[in-house]
Design an enzyme around this catalytic site. Structure first.
Site, PDB file in Angstrom:
ATOM      1  N   HIS A  43       0.858  -1.189   0.000  1.00 37.09           N
ATOM      2  CA  HIS A  43       0.000   0.000   0.000  1.00 37.09           C
ATOM      3  C   HIS A  43       0.894   1.238   0.000  1.00 37.09           C
ATOM      4  CE1 HIS A  43      -3.931   1.933   1.676  1.00 37.09           C
ATOM      5  NE2 HIS A  43      -3.192   2.842   1.046  1.00 37.09           N
ATOM      6  N   ARG A  45       1.938   4.951  -0.219  1.00 33.21           N
ATOM      7  CA  ARG A  45       1.285   6.242  -0.035  1.00 33.21           C
ATOM      8  C   ARG A  45       2.157   7.331  -0.642  1.00 33.21           C
ATOM      9  NH1 ARG A  45      -0.832   3.406   4.455  1.00 33.21           N
ATOM     10  NH2 ARG A  45      -3.075   3.790   4.723  1.00 33.21           N
ATOM     11  N   GLU A  70      -2.553  -1.586  -3.197  1.00 36.77           N
ATOM     12  CA  GLU A  70      -3.649  -0.809  -2.629  1.00 36.77           C
ATOM     13  C   GLU A  70      -3.301   0.671  -2.616  1.00 36.77           C
ATOM     14  OE1 GLU A  70      -5.181  -4.048   0.726  1.00 36.77           O
ATOM     15  OE2 GLU A  70      -4.076  -2.262   1.352  1.00 36.77           O
ATOM     16  N   THR A 100      -3.529   4.774   9.026  1.00 38.30           N
ATOM     17  CA  THR A 100      -3.924   3.566   8.311  1.00 38.30           C
ATOM     18  C   THR A 100      -5.311   3.800   7.738  1.00 38.30           C
ATOM     19  OG1 THR A 100      -4.169   1.156   8.466  1.00 38.30           O
ATOM     20  CG2 THR A 100      -4.934   2.458  10.347  1.00 38.30           C
ATOM     21  N   HIS A 190      -8.162  -5.759   7.363  1.00 33.59           N
ATOM     22  CA  HIS A 190      -7.964  -4.745   8.386  1.00 33.59           C
ATOM     23  C   HIS A 190      -8.224  -5.339   9.764  1.00 33.59           C
ATOM     24  CE1 HIS A 190      -6.968  -0.456   8.984  1.00 33.59           C
ATOM     25  NE2 HIS A 190      -7.493  -0.687  10.175  1.00 33.59           N
ATOM     26  N   HIS A 214      -0.288  -6.111   9.566  1.00 32.05           N
ATOM     27  CA  HIS A 214       0.159  -5.695  10.898  1.00 32.05           C
ATOM     28  C   HIS A 214       0.135  -6.856  11.886  1.00 32.05           C
ATOM     29  CE1 HIS A 214       0.835  -2.942  14.262  1.00 32.05           C
ATOM     30  NE2 HIS A 214      -0.074  -3.650  14.904  1.00 32.05           N
TER      31      HIS A 214
END
Length: 237
Positions: A43, A45, A70, A100, A190, A214
């Site tokens: 993911h 960013r 993602e 997150t 998640h 995580h």
């Protein structure tokens, strides 16, 4: 069997905290696949505070299972995905300063935008998924965007299940039933963990894939990465 995709963002976070290339995210991706994971998730960013855009490029030739990228489809993210052409792109409406992901798409408000983005990705042979809350109305409208799948945002389930509330699964069951009826594939992610994944899997019809990062990395500190992946695979059968 529901596929396990390992989100390796936390490995990049650990690397970035010290600089250099330890731990090596590409090697970690190779290892989790060797240990049995059926996919790798990243993911990236815009601020590159964990997975960097270049990591995504470097991972592409090494991920021989499913590669899931993602992110929020800002211009730089879209350019990256169209360059790398992963197996799947998961669209997440996270703010740039979010720690997150913390909410699913409003597929009514953003229908036109999502439809345009998804159309471009699908034209390039990339499977698409939309991050959504377990809201039947939003799932029904997700279908109209042309997406292949939805990813159920499972934070509320994980939190309530941890408090002993098994009824927290109910909106997710209803969401999955609707998705199955209208022909949308179902992913989830998640705060899923070894503690809750078996119960979630057992109750969600047609669950194709879970993305876990995580919790899996944290659990691996005590139990070992290879062992933890095998434990997840066992629970997902």
């Amino acid at each position: 069997m529901t596929k396990l995709s390992v989100n390796i963002n936390k490995i990049a976070t650990l690397r970035n905290s010290r600089g250099g290339n330890t731990p090596n995210v590409v090697q970690f991706a190779k290892d989790v696949q060797r240990f049995g994971a059926q996919g790798v998730t990243v993911h990236p960013r815009p601020d590159e505070r964990h997975i960097k855009y270049q990591d995504t490029r470097d991972l592409k030739p090494e991920v021989y299972t499913e590669f899931n990228v993602e992110g929020n489809p800002v211009t730089s993210f879209m350019d990256l995905v169209l360059e790398v052409k992963p197996t799947q792109v998961t669209l997440v409406p996270d703010a740039e300063d979010a720690i997150t992901s913390n909410a699913g798409w409003d597929t009514v408000k953003h229908k036109a935008f999502l439809t345009e983005v998804i159309s471009e990705f699908k034209a390039n042979g990339i499977r698409t998924s939309i991050f959504v809350d377990p809201n039947v109305h939003m799932i029904e409208h997700a279908k109209a965007t042309g997406t292949d799948r939805i990813e159920l945002y499972t934070e509320s389930f994980a939190h309530q299940y941890g408090l002993g509330n098994q009824k927290a699964i109910e909106p997710f069951i209803k969401a999955a039933e609707i998705a199955n009826e209208i022909g949308l594939g179902i992913n989830a992610g998640h705060d899923l963990s070894l503690d809750n994944i078996q119960f979630f899997k057992a109750n969600i019809p047609g669950l194709l894939e879970v993305s876990i990062g995580h919790a899996l990395v944290a659990e691996s500190l005590y139990l070992g990465i290879e062992n933890v992946i095998q434990m997840y695979l066992h629970r997902l059968k």
